[in-house]
Scaffold this motif. Structure first.
Motif, mmCIF file in Angstrom:
data_model
loop_
_atom_site.group_PDB
_atom_site.id
_atom_site.type_symbol
_atom_site.label_atom_id
_atom_site.label_comp_id
_atom_site.label_asym_id
_atom_site.label_seq_id
_atom_site.Cartn_x
_atom_site.Cartn_y
_atom_site.Cartn_z
ATOM 1 N N HIS A 259 -5.425 -10.073 18.298
ATOM 2 C CA HIS A 259 -6.241 -9.726 19.470
ATOM 3 C C HIS A 259 -7.285 -10.798 19.696
ATOM 4 O O HIS A 259 -8.164 -10.993 18.848
ATOM 5 N N GLY A 262 -10.922 -10.126 18.816
ATOM 6 C CA GLY A 262 -10.936 -9.129 17.750
ATOM 7 C C GLY A 262 -11.249 -9.736 16.390
ATOM 8 O O GLY A 262 -11.550 -10.929 16.285
ATOM 9 N N PRO A 311 -9.327 -4.700 17.511
ATOM 10 C CA PRO A 311 -9.201 -5.490 18.744
ATOM 11 C C PRO A 311 -10.534 -5.954 19.311
ATOM 12 O O PRO A 311 -10.560 -6.885 20.121
ATOM 13 N N ALA A 315 -10.096 -5.202 23.306
ATOM 14 C CA ALA A 315 -9.627 -3.856 23.616
ATOM 15 C C ALA A 315 -9.545 -3.651 25.122
ATOM 16 O O ALA A 315 -10.478 -3.969 25.857
ATOM 17 N N GLY A 316 -8.419 -3.156 25.574
ATOM 18 C CA GLY A 316 -8.269 -2.844 26.987
ATOM 19 C C GLY A 316 -7.897 -4.020 27.866
ATOM 20 O O GLY A 316 -7.663 -3.846 29.063
ATOM 21 N N THR A 318 -5.423 -6.311 29.379
ATOM 22 C CA THR A 318 -3.973 -6.401 29.564
ATOM 23 C C THR A 318 -3.685 -7.300 30.761
ATOM 24 O O THR A 318 -4.586 -7.679 31.512
ATOM 25 N N GLU A 674 -1.743 -7.118 25.494
ATOM 26 C CA GLU A 674 -2.107 -5.718 25.262
ATOM 27 C C GLU A 674 -3.313 -5.746 24.328
ATOM 28 O O GLU A 674 -3.228 -6.368 23.263
ATOM 29 N N ASP A 675 -4.394 -5.127 24.707
ATOM 30 C CA ASP A 675 -5.616 -5.184 23.897
ATOM 31 C C ASP A 675 -5.939 -6.619 23.474
ATOM 32 O O ASP A 675 -6.313 -6.884 22.320
#
Ligand code: FES
Ligand code: FES
Lengths: 748, 154
Positions: A259, A262, A311, A315-316, A318, A674-675
């Motif tokens: 990520h 992340g 992440p 996160a979130g 995309t 994704e994330d």
């Protein structure tokens, strides 16, 4: 950021006696002061060159090329320029990477030489150089570009050798001439080899302002020459970074947090410490590294390692959120103007036909054929790094970041590069190896990235979105054009990674590269940009801003032509009324492609033209689209004007290379998230063009006496729009987003 | 368990995990770094070598499968100073750019010409699926035809 300072770089041609006799000649540099100018200013003035000529007593001519050879042919081009004036045959010289620790000349104190790159990469290098202490001795002159400098080095060396021979014969230098590594006395059989003269010649004053040969007298430059690096490459003997072997070394393999934004949450070595060859798991920036007794064992352990990730800021994030955010940025409140001429708003207000279109482009990975890697050894407060880097300066910076060892205590050894494309202008792959080497003091650590890490942890070409608006005048010319782009700032990202405050979205010129200063005549124009950011790492990708902006501009110009019922070639020619060089390239490519001739049902022709890195490239693509929507790119005609040509065969090879690279992106290039984690990881899901899909390519060079331009990147920007414009010509479907593998070309 | 095989005509015995891909045995254990790592999943061909005369992708070929076999790598292709005609064609047509894919490319082409001495463009399209990120494909095609011709003339 303040206004741009004029930055000058003084180059000192210096010479001396080589260790072990003979002579050396080269350049050293002194930078006046670090400034805040944008890279466009640098691009003009700071072409860095430090090629060294060494002539041994045995009459061996060695040319040290410290630039990164990543396939673009610099290993041959620099020697060609030197040989031209030095009067030696190209096939009689030996090329080596210089040892930057002063093997060539003792008083040369700069440890990390400048790698040769254009535009933004050069800018980064210059910024780092500016932070490093540099002292140089010698006379002073101003760099005008490597094309002249390399020839000047050759000429100065030749004149010193001639002067020495003339003195020995007791004649004037004008009585002597140089040919094929020897100095001759006119009308006599007397001759000295360069080797016989070299050591004494080295003690002579270095002449300045020697007139350079006229182009018409060139014997080497401008004619196709065989590349000097190819024999080793067909025998498997060329050493790339990944091939470095050192006694007692250990092997490392990274496992990064997938990520972007992340972190590693936790890992447990209990599951792997009994596996064969296990040595350690070392935390590194954004991940961990497994150290083992072979690459394969380290890969196996890294795969088996029980590790979890958080992440974080990814996160979130995309594909869809990026696309939506980019769209929103385009209509947001924060907009920076890049270029404005005339009153676009008023012209639109007065028009009843304002034509608009929007475009979107995805993130792209580099996938250099050779995955990222580096080898580092730390010993006390000293470190050494072996890597294929686009600049040893950047590699040294990576070691400093990974170990805290100052760049002045870092020795860099540069290898061949298995592709660069901008990816190897980063330092993360060196930093990661250095972090491990620090934990294993005294032991060389070779870190090799699995392809999956190379793709997921790439520093991507940013996704970009654009809206274009235009209105036409009675004669079919453009009375107003407004182009707006939204994307992450490449230079802000690069600056952050190198710890340099370099650019904000406002000052990052790469964002508008290829839109600003368009050669097309627009009676009024407005180019502006919308900043956008997220945690996904983005960086330089072959041709940088031009890679997206050429697609936007050349698609829109094509749309405007069709909208106003004009032929796409004739429309462009009309808009190039004030740009003869571009107009000439356009006309040339249209002519060789038989633009006017019919092409048949289901087939189409598309044209695109783009200027980047001071070269102009025009391309015509021919495509066939079947009823089921499948299509092939059959043929590409390509014409380049890059000013004076050094090695025409290399120019052609680079055109072919850039077309294939751009076509790969146009057909298959897309990294989704994704994330904040890339969903692609290898050639299985991030395809590359293969032989069977490669179009026939017809490349021609237009010679001109203009400034010399780059050849490694300029054929990439026009290929995607040439293809999509051809698709429109074939089946009437306008492609406004890439890659084409996602686009349905079936005719309803 | 020791595994014995021949590499470029020399017998080698190694005590190594049998699932180690041949690629990493060649590179890390035998120092034959001419064979390259590109993907590790048999997708790019950079690691192509010959096992008993046929091209294989060595990154996905466990070393235990070569026990008793003859392995040939790029380092073993030339005959002393005389290059293989495919290597020579690669020089004549100035194929390599960065050069990283070319060891595997050349080994794949040698196998193609051993099987189909005079390949058509379709044969080449079908057989040569190696990736070259520098995009040297059109020169590769020309060089293959030239090498085929050199083979006929020889
Ligand atoms: S490394 Fe073996 S096929 Fe790619
Ligand atoms: S020559 Fe660079 S990948 Fe093929």
């Amino acid at each position: 950021m303040g206004t741009a300072l004029q930055i000058t770089k003084r180059a000192f041609m210096i010479g001396g006696v080589a260790v072990g006799g003979g002579m050396v000649v080269g350049y050293a540099y002194l930078r006046d002061k670090p400034g805040t100018a944008g890279f466009e200013d640098w691009g003009q003035k700071a072409e860095a060159l430090n090629a060294w000529v060494k002539i041994t007593p045995a009459n061996e001519v060695v040319i040290a090329v410290p630039h990164a050879e990543m396939g673009q042919g610099v290993y041959t081009a620099i020697p060609m320029l030197i040989c031209e004036e030095l009067e030696v045959d190209l096939d009689s010289v030996r090329v080596e990477h210089p040892d930057l620790d002063g093997k060539y000349i003792n008083e040369y104190p700069i440890k990390h030489e400048v790698g040769l790159e254009s535009g933004p990469i050069l800018w980064v290098i210059m910024r780092i150089i500016a932070k490093m202490p540099m002292i140089a001795t010698g006379g002073s002159s101003t760099i005008r570009g490597r094309y002249d400098d390399a020839r000047r080095i050759g000429a100065a060396t030749r004149e010193m050798l001639i002067a020495e021979a003339a003195d020995r014969w007791g004649v004037a230098p004008s009585e002597c001439y140089a040919r094929k590594g020897q100095v001759h006395l006119r009308g006599q059989d007397y001759m000295f080899t360069y080797g016989e003269l070299a050591e004494a010649a080295a003690l002579r004053d270095m002449p300045s302002d020697i007139p350079l040969k006229e182009k018409k007298n060139f014997h080497t430059v401008g004619t196709p020459q065989r590349r000097l690096d190819i024999p080793a490459k067909v025998k498997g003997e060329a050493t790339f970074g990944i091939d470095v072997v050192l006694p007692g070394m250990l092997y490392a393999v990274p496992r990064f947090c997938p990520h972007h934004g992340g972190t590693v949450a936790a890992y447990n070595i209990a599951s792997v410490e009994t596996m064969p060859g296990f040595k350690a798991v070392v935390p590194i920036t954004d991940g961990v590294a497994v150290v083992a007794t072979s690459t394969w064992r380290a890969m196996k352990i890294a795969n088996a390692l029980d590790i979890t990730f958080d992440p974080g800021d990814g996160a979130g994030v995309t594909h869809d959120t990026v696309a939506a955010d980019l769209r929103q940025a385009l209509t947001g409140d924060t907009i920076f103007t890049a270029e404005e001429d005339g009153d676009v708003a008023a012209t639109f207000a007065a028009s009843d036909d304002v034509f608009e279109a929007s475009y979107d482009l995805p993130y792209l990975a580099h996938t250099c054929m050779e995955p990222m890697n580096a080898t580092v050894r730390v010993q006390g407060d000293q470190a050494e790094v072996w890597s294929g880097s686009q600049s040893p300066t950047l590699a040294a910076n990576g070691v400093e970041q990974g170990t805290g060892i100052s760049t002045s205590n870092v020795t860099t050894y540069n290898t061949f590069l298995g592709g660069g494309f901008g990816r190897r202008a980063e330092q993360d792959f060196v930093r990661a190896a250095a972090e491990v080497a620090k934990a294993f003091e005294g032991t060389p650590i070779k870190m090799t990235w699995p392809r999956e890490e190379d793709v997921r942890r790439d520093i991507f070409r940013p996704a970009a979105a654009a809206t274009f608006k235009a209105t036409l005048d009675e004669q079919g010319g453009v009375s107003a054009l407004h182009a707006r782009v939204a994307l992450q700032s490449v230079m802000a990202g690069v600056g952050e990674r190198f710890g340099l405050a370099m650019a904000s979205p406002e000052t990052d010129k790469t964002m508008e590269d290829g839109l600003k200063f368009s050669p097309y005549h627009f009676a009024s124009r407005l180019i502006d940009k919308a900043p956008y950011d997220n945690p996904i790492l983005i960086g330089n990708w072959r041709s940088v801003g031009h890679s997206h902006n050429a697609f936007f501009m050349e698609s829109f110009i094509d749309e405007l032509a069709h909208h106003s019922g004009q032929d796409p070639f004739a429309f462009r020619a009309k808009l190039l009324q004030n740009a003869p060089r571009q107009k000439n390239v356009l006309a040339h490519v249209a002519r060789i492609a038989n633009w006017e001739s019919p092409i048949g049902a289901g087939r189409g022709r598309g044209i695109a033209l783009h200027t980047s890195f001071e070269s102009t490239v025009g391309e015509v693509a021919e495509v066939s689209v079947a009823a089921d929507g499948s299509f092939t790119v059959d043929r590409v005609y390509c014409v380049i004007d890059c000013g004076p040509v050094v090695n025409p065969d290399t120019v052609k090879a680079q055109m072919e290379s850039g077309i294939v690279y751009g076509l790969t992106a146009a057909l298959y290039g897309e990294v989704t998230f994704e994330d904040g984690a890339a969903q692609q990881s290898n050639f299985t899901d991030y395809e590359a063009l293969r032989l069977y899909e490669t179009p026939e390519m017809i490349v021609e060079i237009v010679e001109s006496d203009d400034r010399i331009g780059g050849v490694g990147e300029p054929s990439t920007p026009p290929i995607a729009p040439a293809v999509t414009n051809a698709i429109f010509n074939a089946v009437g479907i306008r492609v406004r987003t890439l890659p084409l593998m996602n686009v349905n070309l079936r005719i309803a | 368990m020791p595994i014995t095989f021949r590499v470029n005509g020399v017998a080698r015995t190694l005590d190594i995990e049998g699932d180690t891909p041949l690629l990493w045995v060649l590179r890390d254990e035998l120092g034959l770094t001419g064979t390259k790592f590109g993907c590790g999943v048999a997708a790019c061909g950079a690691c192509t070598v010959h096992v008993d005369g046929s091209a294989v992708r060595s990154c996905a070929y466990p070393v235990e499968a070569v026990a008793g076999a003859e392995v040939r790598t790029i380092e073993g292709l030339a005959n002393g100073d005389t290059l293989h005609r495919v290597q020579q064609a690669w020089i004549d047509h100035q194929v390599p750019q960065c050069g990283y894919c070319q060891s595997g490319m050349i080994m794949a082409v040698v196998d193609l010409l051993d099987t189909v001495p005079n390949p058509t463009d379709e044969d080449i399209d079908f057989a040569i699926t190696n990736i070259c990120r520098c995009g040297t494909y059109s020169r590769i095609r020309k060089a293959i035809h030239a090498a085929a011709k050199a083979g006929e003339d020889a």
